[in-house]
Write a protein that holds these residues in place. Structure first.
Motif, PDB file in Angstrom:
ATOM      1  N   MET A  75      -0.590  24.680 -87.104  1.00 59.36           N
ATOM      2  CA  MET A  75      -0.783  25.630 -86.198  1.00 59.36           C
ATOM      3  C   MET A  75      -1.059  27.191 -87.102  1.00 59.36           C
ATOM      4  SD  MET A  75      -0.658  26.571 -83.378  1.00 59.36           S
ATOM      5  CE  MET A  75      -0.200  27.725 -82.150  1.00 59.36           C
ATOM      6  N   GLN A  76      -0.434  27.112 -88.502  1.00 60.28           N
ATOM      7  CA  GLN A  76      -0.607  28.042 -89.350  1.00 60.28           C
ATOM      8  C   GLN A  76      -2.193  28.029 -89.871  1.00 60.28           C
ATOM      9  OE1 GLN A  76       2.074  27.809 -92.480  1.00 60.28           O
ATOM     10  NE2 GLN A  76       3.535  28.827 -91.293  1.00 60.28           N
ATOM     11  N   GLU A  77      -2.887  26.876 -89.955  1.00 59.23           N
ATOM     12  CA  GLU A  77      -3.993  26.761 -90.365  1.00 59.23           C
ATOM     13  C   GLU A  77      -5.076  27.359 -89.383  1.00 59.23           C
ATOM     14  OE1 GLU A  77      -6.469  26.025 -93.191  1.00 59.23           O
ATOM     15  OE2 GLU A  77      -4.330  25.561 -93.383  1.00 59.23           O
ATOM     16  N   LEU A  78      -4.725  27.129 -88.145  1.00 61.20           N
ATOM     17  CA  LEU A  78      -5.502  27.683 -86.739  1.00 61.20           C
ATOM     18  C   LEU A  78      -5.259  29.263 -86.725  1.00 61.20           C
ATOM     19  CD1 LEU A  78      -7.230  26.880 -84.457  1.00 61.20           C
ATOM     20  CD2 LEU A  78      -5.073  26.842 -83.212  1.00 61.20           C
ATOM     21  N   GLN A  79      -4.347  29.804 -86.946  1.00 66.06           N
ATOM     22  CA  GLN A  79      -3.910  31.171 -87.239  1.00 66.06           C
ATOM     23  C   GLN A  79      -4.963  31.932 -88.228  1.00 66.06           C
ATOM     24  OE1 GLN A  79       0.212  31.581 -87.374  1.00 66.06           O
ATOM     25  NE2 GLN A  79       0.436  31.769 -84.984  1.00 66.06           N
ATOM     26  N   LYS A  80      -4.843  31.322 -89.606  1.00 62.86           N
ATOM     27  CA  LYS A  80      -5.510  31.543 -90.523  1.00 62.86           C
ATOM     28  C   LYS A  80      -6.990  31.670 -90.260  1.00 62.86           C
ATOM     29  CE  LYS A  80      -6.344  30.731 -95.446  1.00 62.86           C
ATOM     30  NZ  LYS A  80      -5.901  30.073 -96.553  1.00 62.86           N
ATOM     31  N   LYS A  81      -7.472  30.650 -89.634  1.00 60.77           N
ATOM     32  CA  LYS A  81      -8.975  30.666 -89.384  1.00 60.77           C
ATOM     33  C   LYS A  81      -9.277  31.592 -88.131  1.00 60.77           C
ATOM     34  CE  LYS A  81     -12.875  28.635 -89.367  1.00 60.77           C
ATOM     35  NZ  LYS A  81     -13.981  28.954 -90.333  1.00 60.77           N
ATOM     36  N   ALA A  82      -8.514  32.013 -87.376  1.00 60.49           N
ATOM     37  CA  ALA A  82      -8.467  32.936 -86.353  1.00 60.49           C
ATOM     38  C   ALA A  82      -8.671  34.346 -86.846  1.00 60.49           C
ATOM     39  CB  ALA A  82      -7.551  32.893 -85.159  1.00 60.49           C
ATOM     40  N   ARG A  83      -7.974  34.355 -87.839  1.00 58.80           N
ATOM     41  CA  ARG A  83      -7.760  35.804 -88.721  1.00 58.80           C
ATOM     42  C   ARG A  83      -9.136  36.081 -89.241  1.00 58.80           C
ATOM     43  NH1 ARG A  83      -3.094  35.447 -90.528  1.00 58.80           N
ATOM     44  NH2 ARG A  83      -3.841  34.690 -92.586  1.00 58.80           N
ATOM     45  N   GLU A  84      -9.422  35.058 -90.038  1.00 62.27           N
ATOM     46  CA  GLU A  84     -10.746  35.022 -90.791  1.00 62.27           C
ATOM     47  C   GLU A  84     -12.158  35.546 -89.785  1.00 62.27           C
ATOM     48  OE1 GLU A  84     -11.055  31.374 -92.959  1.00 62.27           O
ATOM     49  OE2 GLU A  84      -9.516  31.839 -94.402  1.00 62.27           O
ATOM     50  N   LEU A  85     -11.978  34.755 -88.932  1.00 61.64           N
ATOM     51  CA  LEU A  85     -13.111  34.932 -87.786  1.00 61.64           C
ATOM     52  C   LEU A  85     -13.135  36.503 -87.280  1.00 61.64           C
ATOM     53  CD1 LEU A  85     -13.298  31.793 -85.599  1.00 61.64           C
ATOM     54  CD2 LEU A  85     -14.860  32.545 -87.363  1.00 61.64           C
ATOM     55  N   LYS A  86     -12.030  36.958 -87.086  1.00 63.01           N
ATOM     56  CA  LYS A  86     -11.606  38.221 -86.606  1.00 63.01           C
ATOM     57  C   LYS A  86     -12.165  39.174 -87.356  1.00 63.01           C
ATOM     58  CE  LYS A  86      -7.863  40.834 -86.028  1.00 63.01           C
ATOM     59  NZ  LYS A  86      -6.670  40.914 -85.699  1.00 63.01           N
ATOM     60  N   ASN A  87     -11.861  38.928 -88.933  1.00 64.72           N
ATOM     61  CA  ASN A  87     -12.299  39.849 -89.740  1.00 64.72           C
ATOM     62  C   ASN A  87     -13.743  40.185 -90.003  1.00 64.72           C
ATOM     63  OD1 ASN A  87      -9.362  40.535 -90.042  1.00 64.72           O
ATOM     64  ND2 ASN A  87      -9.150  39.271 -91.923  1.00 64.72           N
ATOM     65  N   GLN A  88     -14.306  38.780 -89.753  1.00 66.25           N
ATOM     66  CA  GLN A  88     -15.639  38.767 -90.268  1.00 66.25           C
ATOM     67  C   GLN A  88     -16.502  39.391 -89.173  1.00 66.25           C
ATOM     68  OE1 GLN A  88     -17.103  34.850 -90.193  1.00 66.25           O
ATOM     69  NE2 GLN A  88     -19.240  35.282 -90.772  1.00 66.25           N
ATOM     70  N   TYR A  89     -16.110  39.418 -87.591  1.00 69.68           N
ATOM     71  CA  TYR A  89     -16.645  39.831 -86.718  1.00 69.68           C
ATOM     72  C   TYR A  89     -16.548  41.608 -86.956  1.00 69.68           C
ATOM     73  CZ  TYR A  89     -17.159  42.063 -81.966  1.00 69.68           C
ATOM     74  OH  TYR A  89     -17.766  42.878 -81.163  1.00 69.68           O
ATOM     75  N   HIS A  90     -15.449  41.927 -87.337  1.00 69.67           N
ATOM     76  CA  HIS A  90     -15.152  43.474 -87.453  1.00 69.67           C
ATOM     77  C   HIS A  90     -15.974  43.935 -88.829  1.00 69.67           C
ATOM     78  CE1 HIS A  90     -12.423  44.405 -84.191  1.00 69.67           C
ATOM     79  NE2 HIS A  90     -11.868  43.128 -84.641  1.00 69.67           N
TER      80      HIS A  90
END
Length: 42
Positions: free
Chosen positions: A1-16
């Motif tokens: 689950m933490q791995e998924l949250q980390k990936k989601a945060r990375e995608l969000k940061n990249q988008y911004h």
């Protein structure tokens, strides 16, 4: 689950990061409004 949250945060940061790079004028306006509002509070 933490791995998924980390990936989601990375995608969000990249988008911004991409959005900020493509909307430099909007970023300037937002920053200016932020600092003017902060100065008014003081």
């Amino acid at each position: 689950m933490q791995e998924l949250q980390k990936k989601a945060r990375e995608l969000k940061n990249q988008y911004h990061r991409n959005w900020r790079a493509n909307n430099k004028e909007k970023v300037k306006e937002i920053n200016q409004r932020y600092w003017l509002h902060k100065a008014e509070k003081q």
